[in-house]
Design an enzyme around this catalytic site. Structure first.
Site, PDB file in Angstrom:
ATOM      1  N   HIS A   1      -8.383   0.978  -3.237  1.00 15.79           N
ATOM      2  CA  HIS A   1      -9.494   0.975  -2.048  1.00 15.79           C
ATOM      3  C   HIS A   1     -10.580   2.485  -1.530  1.00 15.79           C
ATOM      4  O   HIS A   1      -9.257   3.345  -1.040  1.00 15.79           O
ATOM      5  CB  HIS A   1      -8.486   0.168  -0.645  1.00 15.79           C
ATOM      6  CG  HIS A   1      -9.102  -0.196  -0.089  1.00 15.79           C
ATOM      7  ND1 HIS A   1      -8.951  -0.192   1.680  1.00 15.79           N
ATOM      8  CD2 HIS A   1     -11.158   0.033   0.172  1.00 15.79           C
ATOM      9  CE1 HIS A   1      -9.615  -0.484   2.385  1.00 15.79           C
ATOM     10  NE2 HIS A   1     -11.423  -0.303   1.738  1.00 15.79           N
TER      11      HIS A   1
ATOM     12  N   GLY B   1       1.837  -2.634   3.968  1.00 16.03           N
ATOM     13  CA  GLY B   1       2.105  -1.080   4.172  1.00 16.03           C
ATOM     14  C   GLY B   1       3.357  -0.862   4.524  1.00 16.03           C
ATOM     15  O   GLY B   1       4.828  -1.465   3.866  1.00 16.03           O
ATOM     16  N   SER B   2       3.215  -0.364   6.392  1.00 12.18           N
ATOM     17  CA  SER B   2       4.421  -0.853   6.894  1.00 12.18           C
ATOM     18  C   SER B   2       5.697  -0.997   6.715  1.00 12.18           C
ATOM     19  O   SER B   2       6.445  -1.509   7.252  1.00 12.18           O
ATOM     20  CB  SER B   2       4.446   0.007   8.553  1.00 12.18           C
ATOM     21  OG  SER B   2       3.257   1.042   8.203  1.00 12.18           O
TER      22      SER B   2
ATOM     23  N   MET C   1      -9.064   7.769   1.538  1.00 15.59           N
ATOM     24  CA  MET C   1     -10.017   8.217   2.181  1.00 15.59           C
ATOM     25  C   MET C   1     -10.034   9.751   2.164  1.00 15.59           C
ATOM     26  O   MET C   1      -9.824  11.053   1.347  1.00 15.59           O
ATOM     27  CB  MET C   1      -8.401   7.834   3.312  1.00 15.59           C
ATOM     28  CG  MET C   1      -8.199   7.218   3.191  1.00 15.59           C
ATOM     29  SD  MET C   1      -7.764   6.687   4.838  1.00 15.59           S
ATOM     30  CE  MET C   1      -6.504   4.743   4.796  1.00 15.59           C
TER      31      MET C   1
ATOM     32  N   MET D   1     -11.182  -5.993   6.337  1.00 17.92           N
ATOM     33  CA  MET D   1     -10.400  -5.141   6.845  1.00 17.92           C
ATOM     34  C   MET D   1      -9.670  -5.992   8.291  1.00 17.92           C
ATOM     35  O   MET D   1     -10.762  -6.450   8.875  1.00 17.92           O
ATOM     36  CB  MET D   1     -11.129  -4.472   7.314  1.00 17.92           C
ATOM     37  CG  MET D   1     -10.909  -2.886   5.814  1.00 17.92           C
ATOM     38  SD  MET D   1      -9.422  -2.607   4.836  1.00 17.92           S
ATOM     39  CE  MET D   1      -8.959  -1.915   6.581  1.00 17.92           C
TER      40      MET D   1
ATOM     41  N   MET E   1     -12.215   4.386   1.048  1.00 20.94           N
ATOM     42  CA  MET E   1     -12.632   4.223   1.911  1.00 20.94           C
ATOM     43  C   MET E   1     -13.346   6.177   2.316  1.00 20.94           C
ATOM     44  O   MET E   1     -12.878   6.797   2.761  1.00 20.94           O
ATOM     45  CB  MET E   1     -12.083   4.371   3.199  1.00 20.94           C
ATOM     46  CG  MET E   1     -11.184   3.178   3.130  1.00 20.94           C
ATOM     47  SD  MET E   1      -9.652   2.615   4.192  1.00 20.94           S
ATOM     48  CE  MET E   1      -8.184   2.977   2.962  1.00 20.94           C
TER      49      MET E   1
ATOM     50  N   HIS F   1      -1.504  -1.708  -4.382  1.00 20.85           N
ATOM     51  CA  HIS F   1      -2.925  -1.383  -3.124  1.00 20.85           C
ATOM     52  C   HIS F   1      -3.452   0.643  -3.023  1.00 20.85           C
ATOM     53  O   HIS F   1      -1.754   0.824  -2.067  1.00 20.85           O
ATOM     54  CB  HIS F   1      -2.878  -1.863  -2.289  1.00 20.85           C
ATOM     55  CG  HIS F   1      -4.072  -1.640  -1.454  1.00 20.85           C
ATOM     56  ND1 HIS F   1      -5.721  -2.299  -1.562  1.00 20.85           N
ATOM     57  CD2 HIS F   1      -4.259  -0.668   0.062  1.00 20.85           C
ATOM     58  CE1 HIS F   1      -6.401  -1.655  -0.743  1.00 20.85           C
ATOM     59  NE2 HIS F   1      -5.422  -0.762   0.268  1.00 20.85           N
TER      60      HIS F   1
ATOM     61  N   SER G   1       0.547  -1.291   0.064  1.00 20.93           N
ATOM     62  CA  SER G   1       0.415  -0.531   0.040  1.00 20.93           C
ATOM     63  C   SER G   1       0.303   1.223  -0.136  1.00 20.93           C
ATOM     64  O   SER G   1       1.442   1.554   1.093  1.00 20.93           O
ATOM     65  CB  SER G   1      -1.067  -0.287   1.262  1.00 20.93           C
ATOM     66  OG  SER G   1      -1.387   1.366   1.791  1.00 20.93           O
TER      67      SER G   1
ATOM     68  N   ASP H   1      -4.907   3.850  -1.069  1.00 22.73           N
ATOM     69  CA  ASP H   1      -5.596   3.697  -0.484  1.00 22.73           C
ATOM     70  C   ASP H   1      -6.449   5.464  -0.869  1.00 22.73           C
ATOM     71  O   ASP H   1      -5.780   6.126  -0.112  1.00 22.73           O
ATOM     72  CB  ASP H   1      -5.123   3.778   1.680  1.00 22.73           C
ATOM     73  CG  ASP H   1      -5.399   2.565   1.617  1.00 22.73           C
ATOM     74  OD1 ASP H   1      -5.764   1.459   1.984  1.00 22.73           O
ATOM     75  OD2 ASP H   1      -4.079   2.017   1.883  1.00 22.73           O
TER      76      ASP H   1
ATOM     77  N   ASP I   1      -6.358  -6.557   4.918  1.00 23.84           N
ATOM     78  CA  ASP I   1      -5.401  -5.332   5.209  1.00 23.84           C
ATOM     79  C   ASP I   1      -5.670  -5.054   6.358  1.00 23.84           C
ATOM     80  O   ASP I   1      -6.749  -4.667   6.912  1.00 23.84           O
ATOM     81  CB  ASP I   1      -6.056  -4.493   3.582  1.00 23.84           C
ATOM     82  CG  ASP I   1      -5.519  -2.654   4.313  1.00 23.84           C
ATOM     83  OD1 ASP I   1      -4.540  -2.630   4.912  1.00 23.84           O
ATOM     84  OD2 ASP I   1      -6.189  -1.977   3.544  1.00 23.84           O
ATOM     85  N   GLY I   2      -4.487  -4.961   6.863  1.00 21.41           N
ATOM     86  CA  GLY I   2      -3.991  -3.923   8.154  1.00 21.41           C
ATOM     87  C   GLY I   2      -3.120  -5.527   9.238  1.00 21.41           C
ATOM     88  O   GLY I   2      -3.845  -6.117   9.458  1.00 21.41           O
ATOM     89  N   GLY I   3      -2.205  -4.790   9.470  1.00 18.44           N
ATOM     90  CA  GLY I   3      -1.219  -5.363  10.570  1.00 18.44           C
ATOM     91  C   GLY I   3      -0.800  -6.507   9.898  1.00 18.44           C
ATOM     92  O   GLY I   3      -0.436  -7.183  10.815  1.00 18.44           O
TER      93      GLY I   3
ATOM     94  N   GLY J   1      -8.236   3.553   8.486  1.00 18.69           N
ATOM     95  CA  GLY J   1      -7.983   5.295   8.444  1.00 18.69           C
ATOM     96  C   GLY J   1      -7.072   5.619   8.621  1.00 18.69           C
ATOM     97  O   GLY J   1      -6.638   6.524   8.371  1.00 18.69           O
ATOM     98  N   PHE J   2      -5.918   4.744   9.449  1.00 16.78           N
ATOM     99  CA  PHE J   2      -4.913   5.036   9.691  1.00 16.78           C
ATOM    100  C   PHE J   2      -3.600   3.362   8.836  1.00 16.78           C
ATOM    101  O   PHE J   2      -4.173   2.603   8.922  1.00 16.78           O
ATOM    102  CB  PHE J   2      -4.204   5.573  11.171  1.00 16.78           C
ATOM    103  CG  PHE J   2      -5.464   6.186  11.466  1.00 16.78           C
ATOM    104  CD1 PHE J   2      -4.086   7.926  10.864  1.00 16.78           C
ATOM    105  CD2 PHE J   2      -6.041   6.204  12.113  1.00 16.78           C
ATOM    106  CE1 PHE J   2      -4.737   9.218  11.361  1.00 16.78           C
ATOM    107  CE2 PHE J   2      -6.763   7.613  12.382  1.00 16.78           C
ATOM    108  CZ  PHE J   2      -6.619   8.785  12.206  1.00 16.78           C
ATOM    109  N   GLY J   3      -2.857   4.368   8.735  1.00 22.54           N
ATOM    110  CA  GLY J   3      -1.298   3.033   9.038  1.00 22.54           C
ATOM    111  C   GLY J   3      -0.341   2.134   9.957  1.00 22.54           C
ATOM    112  O   GLY J   3      -0.923   2.552  10.644  1.00 22.54           O
ATOM    113  N   GLY J   4       0.022   1.653   9.538  1.00 23.38           N
ATOM    114  CA  GLY J   4       0.820   0.939  11.420  1.00 23.38           C
ATOM    115  C   GLY J   4       0.300   0.636  12.112  1.00 23.38           C
ATOM    116  O   GLY J   4       0.798   0.287  13.202  1.00 23.38           O
TER     117      GLY J   4
END
Length: 227
Positions: free
Chosen positions: A73, A204-205, A44, A144, A75, A40, A15, A42, A182-184, A149-152
């Site tokens: 994506h 992402g991160s 927002m 999700m 959002m 990807h 992402s 994002d 998506d996420g973590g 709303g936020f990365g990391g």
């Protein structure tokens, strides 16, 4: 479909939300050179989620700089108003949130009629029943695994069971649907989520901060256990 997958291939989709926004061309090149399958994106709007990122002009600029499959994506509230702009900008896949789409099936039909792949995203607390009448209109479902709303953010452990449940529904309703999460997601939990049934992984991160991004993607694929 660019970079379509067979039943046993994992797609890694870094992402750009986690990239340096002053060096997006370099981020795209890094994704491709490191073996990333998709990019990807994002989007927002600061309303549906508490953050504001990019719009169609940036997606259009990204499209000029890469031939990677572009996974957009949304959002955002009222996605129907902007979907035509993202299609013109060059999105290959557009994913809308079930929570934001007033008439979900109409929205998915509009995306598909434009020759673009269609996806639906669900927030962690959203019931899978939201998809009951849409499976035949979907190319991908995005579950999700953090609140958007936020990365990391850290992976929500309870989502593993939900991934497994959704994979079971996909097998019954439309086995061709991709299941994206998506996420973590990192090398620490890629085996867990892919063995539960996820086969498109947004990172992402973990990717952009990796000392060796290419090695990171290789390890993610080597550790994947999708069945």
């Amino acid at each position: 479909m660019k970079n379509a997958i067979g039943s046993n291939r994992i797609i890694i989709a870094p992402s750009i939300l986690s990239a340096d926004f002053s060096r997006l061309k370099e981020a795209l090149d890094l994704i491709k050179q490191s073996g990333g399958d998709w990019v990807h994106v994002d989007v927002m709007d600061g309303h549906f989620v508490p953050n504001l990122t990019i719009g169609p002009p940036v997606v259009e600029a990204l499209r000029r700089e890469t031939d990677l499959f572009m996974d957009v994506h949304l959002m955002i509230e009222k996605p129907d108003q902007l979907i035509p702009d993202f299609i013109r900008a060059g999105a290959d896949m557009i994913t809308v949130h079930a929570e934001a789409a007033t008439h979900l099936n109409r929205t998915l039909n509009c995306i598909r009629e434009a020759g673009v792949k269609s996806g639906v995203a669900l927030n962690p607390a959203t019931s899978l029943s939201e998809l009951d009448y849409s499976y035949e209109l979907l190319d991908m479902i995005l579950l999700m695994t953090v609140n958007p709303g936020f990365g990391g953010q850290s992976y929500i452990p309870e989502m593993t069971g939900k991934i497994r449940e959704l994979r079971g529904m996909i097998r019954l309703k439309n086995p061709d649907i991709l299941l994206q999460i998506d996420g973590g997601i990192s090398t620490a939990n890629i085996a867990e989520v892919t063995s539960a049934g996820a086969n498109v992984i947004v990172t992402g991160s973990a990717f952009f901060l990796a000392p060796d991004p290419a090695g990171f993607i290789r390890e993610m694929k080597d550790l994947s256990e999708y069945r």
